[in-house]
Motif scaffolding. Sequence first.
Motif, PDB file in Angstrom:
ATOM      1  N   MET C   1     -19.240 -15.235  14.312  1.00  0.00           N
ATOM      2  CA  MET C   1     -18.065 -15.150  13.458  1.00  0.00           C
ATOM      3  C   MET C   1     -18.110 -16.522  12.362  1.00  0.00           C
ATOM      4  O   MET C   1     -17.275 -17.303  12.453  1.00  0.00           O
ATOM      5  N   ALA C   3     -17.815 -17.651   8.424  1.00  0.00           N
ATOM      6  CA  ALA C   3     -17.264 -17.486   7.281  1.00  0.00           C
ATOM      7  C   ALA C   3     -17.728 -16.767   6.247  1.00  0.00           C
ATOM      8  O   ALA C   3     -18.943 -17.113   5.690  1.00  0.00           O
ATOM      9  N   ARG C   4     -17.084 -15.544   5.622  1.00  0.00           N
ATOM     10  CA  ARG C   4     -17.801 -14.673   4.757  1.00  0.00           C
ATOM     11  C   ARG C   4     -17.128 -14.378   3.492  1.00  0.00           C
ATOM     12  O   ARG C   4     -16.795 -13.391   3.270  1.00  0.00           O
ATOM     13  N   PHE C   8     -15.877 -10.202   1.646  1.00  0.00           N
ATOM     14  CA  PHE C   8     -14.565  -9.794   1.765  1.00  0.00           C
ATOM     15  C   PHE C   8     -13.402 -10.394   0.934  1.00  0.00           C
ATOM     16  O   PHE C   8     -13.371 -11.553   1.068  1.00  0.00           O
ATOM     17  N   ALA C  10      -9.348 -10.520   0.536  1.00  0.00           N
ATOM     18  CA  ALA C  10      -8.372 -10.051   1.140  1.00  0.00           C
ATOM     19  C   ALA C  10      -7.228  -9.889  -0.306  1.00  0.00           C
ATOM     20  O   ALA C  10      -6.383  -8.874   0.107  1.00  0.00           O
ATOM     21  N   LEU C  13      -6.239  -5.891  -0.771  1.00  0.00           N
ATOM     22  CA  LEU C  13      -5.686  -5.239   0.061  1.00  0.00           C
ATOM     23  C   LEU C  13      -4.066  -5.288  -0.092  1.00  0.00           C
ATOM     24  O   LEU C  13      -3.670  -6.394  -0.386  1.00  0.00           O
ATOM     25  N   PRO C  14      -3.475  -4.256  -0.243  1.00  0.00           N
ATOM     26  CA  PRO C  14      -2.139  -3.968  -0.545  1.00  0.00           C
ATOM     27  C   PRO C  14      -1.409  -4.890   0.586  1.00  0.00           C
ATOM     28  O   PRO C  14      -1.740  -4.860   1.764  1.00  0.00           O
ATOM     29  N   THR C  15      -0.277  -5.594   0.399  1.00  0.00           N
ATOM     30  CA  THR C  15       0.547  -6.339   1.463  1.00  0.00           C
ATOM     31  C   THR C  15       1.196  -5.057   1.995  1.00  0.00           C
ATOM     32  O   THR C  15       1.453  -4.213   1.389  1.00  0.00           O
ATOM     33  N   ALA C  16       1.806  -5.351   3.381  1.00  0.00           N
ATOM     34  CA  ALA C  16       2.754  -4.409   3.730  1.00  0.00           C
ATOM     35  C   ALA C  16       4.162  -4.271   2.884  1.00  0.00           C
ATOM     36  O   ALA C  16       4.539  -3.085   2.767  1.00  0.00           O
ATOM     37  N   GLY C  17       4.224  -5.358   2.385  1.00  0.00           N
ATOM     38  CA  GLY C  17       5.566  -5.182   1.362  1.00  0.00           C
ATOM     39  C   GLY C  17       5.288  -4.062   0.225  1.00  0.00           C
ATOM     40  O   GLY C  17       6.101  -3.359   0.040  1.00  0.00           O
TER      41      GLY C  17
END
Lengths: 336, 305, 306
Positions: C1, C3-4, C8, C10, C13-17
Motif C-alpha cells: 500500500m 503512495a503512488r 492515479f 483523483a 474523477l467527477p465529484t458526486a456533485g
Amino acid sequence: MSAVLEVEELSVDIPVSAGLLHPVQGVSFTVNRGETVCIVGESGCGKSLTALAIMDLLPSSARRLAMRLLLDGEDMLNASERRMSDIRGSKMAMIFQEPMTSLNPAYTIGNQLAEALTRHRRVSREQARERAVFLLEKVGITAAASRLRQYPHQLSGGLRQRVMIAMALMCGPDLIIADEPTTALDVTIQAQILLLLASLQKEFQMGMILITHDLGVVARVADRVAVMYAGQVIEAGDARQIFQQPMHPYTQGLLDCIPVPGKTQRGAHLGAIPGIVPTLIGDFIGCRFRERCNYAMVDCVSEEVSSRDAVQSGHTYRCLLGAQQCADNAKRKASA
Amino acid sequence: MFVYALKRLGVAVLVAITVSMVTFSLLYLSGDPAMALAGESATQQDIENIRRVYGFDRPIILQYLSWAWGALHGHLGYSNYLRTDVAAVVFERLPTTMTLGAAAISFALILSIPLGVLAAMRPNTVVDRFALTLAVVGQALPSFWFALILIFWLGIEWRLLPITGTESWKNFIMPAIALGYYVTPGVMRLTRAGMLEVLSSDYIRTARAKGLRSGTVLFKHALRNAIIPVVALTAVQFGFMLGGSIVIETIFAINGLGYLAWESIQRADMPVMQAIVLVLACIYIVLTFLADMLNAFLDPRIRVA
Amino acid sequence: MAARPESFSAATLPTAGQILEPSAGVLLRRRVFGHAGVTIGGAVLILIIAVALLAPILAPDDPYTQDLARREIPPIWHVKGTWEHPLGTDQFGRDYLSRLIYGARISLLIGFAAMLISGVIGTSLGVAAGYFGGRVDMVVNFIITTRLSMPVVLVALAVVSIVGNSLVIVIWVLGLLIWDRFAVVMRSTTQQVRNLDYVAAAQAVGCSTARIVLTEIMPNIVNHLIVVATLEMAHAILLEAALSFLGLGVQPPAPSWGLMVSEGKNLMFFEPWLIGIPGAALFALVLSINLLGDGIRDVTAPENRS
Ligand SMILES: Nc1ncnc2c1ncn2[C@@H]1O[C@H](COP(=O)(O)OP(=O)(O)OP(=O)(O)O)[C@@H](O)[C@H]1O
Ligand SMILES: [Mg+2]
C-alpha cells in the motif's frame, strides 16, 4: 480525571432536496473536567452541527444518531425533551458565533441573564440579579449594575459576547460549548475574549469545547484537539501531539497555513490547500480528502478509512497511510 | 421617542390636511353646489342668492379654509337631501360601523394569529397547508358573495342567525365574519412569516440553549417580536375595513356609515359623502399613528434610541 | 500500500456533485412545473382567457337577448334543467352561460387595464423614490400615505357617481386608485438594487439616469413587478365586481359578474344558482390569478414561501 462529556459515533443527517446530507459522520471524542477540547476545521465541515447535536438544538429537519452521548455519565440520547431542557443552560451551556443577533432585542440584558438562572434554580429575583452583576463583572464589564437595564442594541458586539458568556455561566455548568465566539468581533477584542474564556474555564473547572478557525488560539488554550474535515474527525490527540507531529495530510496542510515568524519568507504563498470539499449528500465511499491529497492512492477511492492509532497513545488519525509514513511526510514537509 | 412621536404626528397632520383638500375638491367635481342646494325648480335668481349666502362666489382657497375651519369645529356641512347638519348624521351612524369593525377585526385576529403561529411552528404540515389554503381562498373570495353565501346557509337554510338589522349582538355575527374574513389572509401570512423568521433567529436558539420551556420560548421570546409588524398591519387593515364596510352594511342593512354612504350616493347627497370620506380617512390616520406609537413602545430599538 | 501519486490522479474523477446536480435550466423548469400553484393557476387563467377571447364562438346565445317566456330556467344539474340552457336563464330569460362567458371579458378587461394604469403610476413613483431617495422619497412616501388613508371603495363610488359610470370610467377610477402596492414594493426593491455594486459602477462610469433605470434597475425588479401586477389585477377585478354589485360600476344590461350576483340577489332563496354561478366564476378567476402570482414569487425566490 472524570469525563464530563462522552461522544461516540455521533452523526447528523439532514434531508435536502437533492438527497440526504451527512454533515456529521461518526464523530467521537471525550471532554474531561477542567479540560479544553478544541475542534478545528474549515468552514462547513460540521463543527457547529456537532455542537448543536450535543445540545440537542439541531434544526428540526435534522436527525441525530449516535452510539453514546453521556453528560456526567447521564445518557442524553434517550432523554426526554423535558429532561433535556432541564440540562440545557444548567449542566451545559453554549456560546454562539453571532453575538450581534444572539440576544433578544425586546428584553433587557438583566431580564435575559436572570431568566437563565431562575429557570433552573430556586432563587429570588434579587439573588438572580446579584449573580448577574457578579458574572458581568467577572467577564470584565464595568458598571455592571447599570448595564442590566440596557437593551442589546445599546451594547457593542464585544460587550454582547461578554454578556453571552456571563449568561452561559449563570448556572455554573459542567460543560461549556463555545462555537467560534469571536469570529464576528474585531481582531483586537478576539484575543481578549478567548483568553477570558480560557481563564474562566480554569477558574470554574468546567469542561470546554472551543470551536475555532484560529490555530494560534488552539496552540495557546487547547488541552486536546480534534481536527474535522467534511463531517469527520480526521485527527485527534493532545494539543502537543497534533502540533508537533501531525499525522493526517490534511492536518499537515492546515498547520502549513500558519506563517511561522523567521521561517516563512516574505511574499511566500501560505500553504493553502488547493481543491474543493466533496459533496456531503448521499453515500460516499473512501477518503473524503483524497481529491486534495498529495498522497492519494487507488485504495483511497474504494476503501472505507477508519481511525487508527498513531505512534503515541491517545493520538488517532483517519488515513490509509501507515504511521511511519505519515511521520516521514511531516518531517519532509517541515524541512522543505 | 418623544422626537419620533412628534415627527410622526407632524406627518399625520399633513396627511390629514391633504386628505381634506382632496375630499373638499370632491364637492367641486360634482358640479355647482348652489344649483344642487337650490333644487330643480329654482330660478336663476334663487341660485345667485344661495351662492352669495353660502359664499360659493368667493375664491376657492377661501372657501376651502372656511370649510376646513368649520370641519375642525365639527361642522361638516349641510345635507341637501336630509336638510340637517351632516356631522350629526355621520356621528350618529359612526358607532354602529365602529362596532361592526371591532367585531370583524376581533374575529379576524382570533382566527388568524393562532393559525399563523401554528403554521409557523409546523411548517409544511397539515396545519400549515390548511392555514395557507384558508388564506388563499380568503384573498379570492368576493366579500359580497361570501356575505350572500353566509346569509343563504346560516340565515335561511339553517336559520341560525338573523339576516338583517342591528337589534342584538347576533345580528353582528355574520357581517363581522364576512367583513373580517377579508383581513385574515394578510394578518395570518404576516404572523406566519414573522414567526418563521423569529423562530429561526439566533436569539430563539439562545433562549432554547438556556433550557427555557417551549411555552416561554414561544410566547415570551418569539411572539413578542413577531407581533410587532402585525400591530401596524392590523391598524391599516382596520382602516381599510371601515372603508369596505359599505358593501357589507348594504347587504345586511346595517345602519352604519357605509349604508349612509350608499344612500347618499343614491340621493346625490355629496356633502354627506364627503364628510364620510373625511371622517374615515381621519380615523385611518389616527389609527396608523397610534399603531406606530404602539410599535415604538413594543420595540425598544425605537423606544430607547 | 504505497503512495503512488503519479499513477492515479483523483482530480480527473467527477465529484458526486457533478453527477447529481441538474443544470440550472432544468432546475427552474422543475420548480415551475413542480409548483402546483403555478400549474393550476396558470391553466385556469389560460382557460378563462381563451373563453373570453372565443366568446362569440363559444356562447350558445346572445347574452343580451331577453326571452320572458323562458325565465329562470334552472341549470342542467337540476331536475328541470335543459341542455338548451346548460346554466339556465336569468329573470329576463337571458341565457346564463352566454352571459357568464361574455362576463369574463369584462372582468379580464377591467382587471388588466386598471392594473396597467396603476402599474405605470405606482412603478414610476416607486422607482423614482427608491432610486433618488432623499426629498423625492419623502414626497412619494407622503403621497402613498395620503392615498392609503382614502377609503378606496368610497372614493371610487363617489367619483363614479359624479363623473358617471361606464366601463372606461370604472377602469380609470380603479387604475388611479390602486397603484399604492406597486409604489411600495417597487420603492423597496429599487432601494435594494440601487445599492448593488454594478449600479454604483454604472453611475461612476457616468451612464444617464434613464439608462441606468432601464438597463440595470428594471431587469432586477421585474420579478416583483410581475407578482404585484397579478395581485393588483385580482384586486381590480374584485373591486369592479363590488362596485357593480352596488350598482355603481358597469351598468346593466352588461353581463358583469358582480352585476349578475346583484341581479340574482333578490331571487337567491328560490334560485340560488343565480348568485352561485357568477360568484363562483369570479372566485375561480381571482383565485387562479392569485395562485399564479404567489407561484411566481415562490419560483423566483424559493427560500421565502408565501
Ligand atoms: N439547516 C441546515 N440544512 C441543510 N444543511 C445545513 C443546515 N445547517 C448546516 N448545513 C450544512 O451542513 C454543513 C456543516 O455546517 P456547520 O454549520 O456545522 O459548519 P461549520 O463547520 O460550523 O462551518 P463554519 O466554520 O462556517 O461555522 C455545511 O455544509 C452546511 O451547509
Ligand atoms: Mg459554525
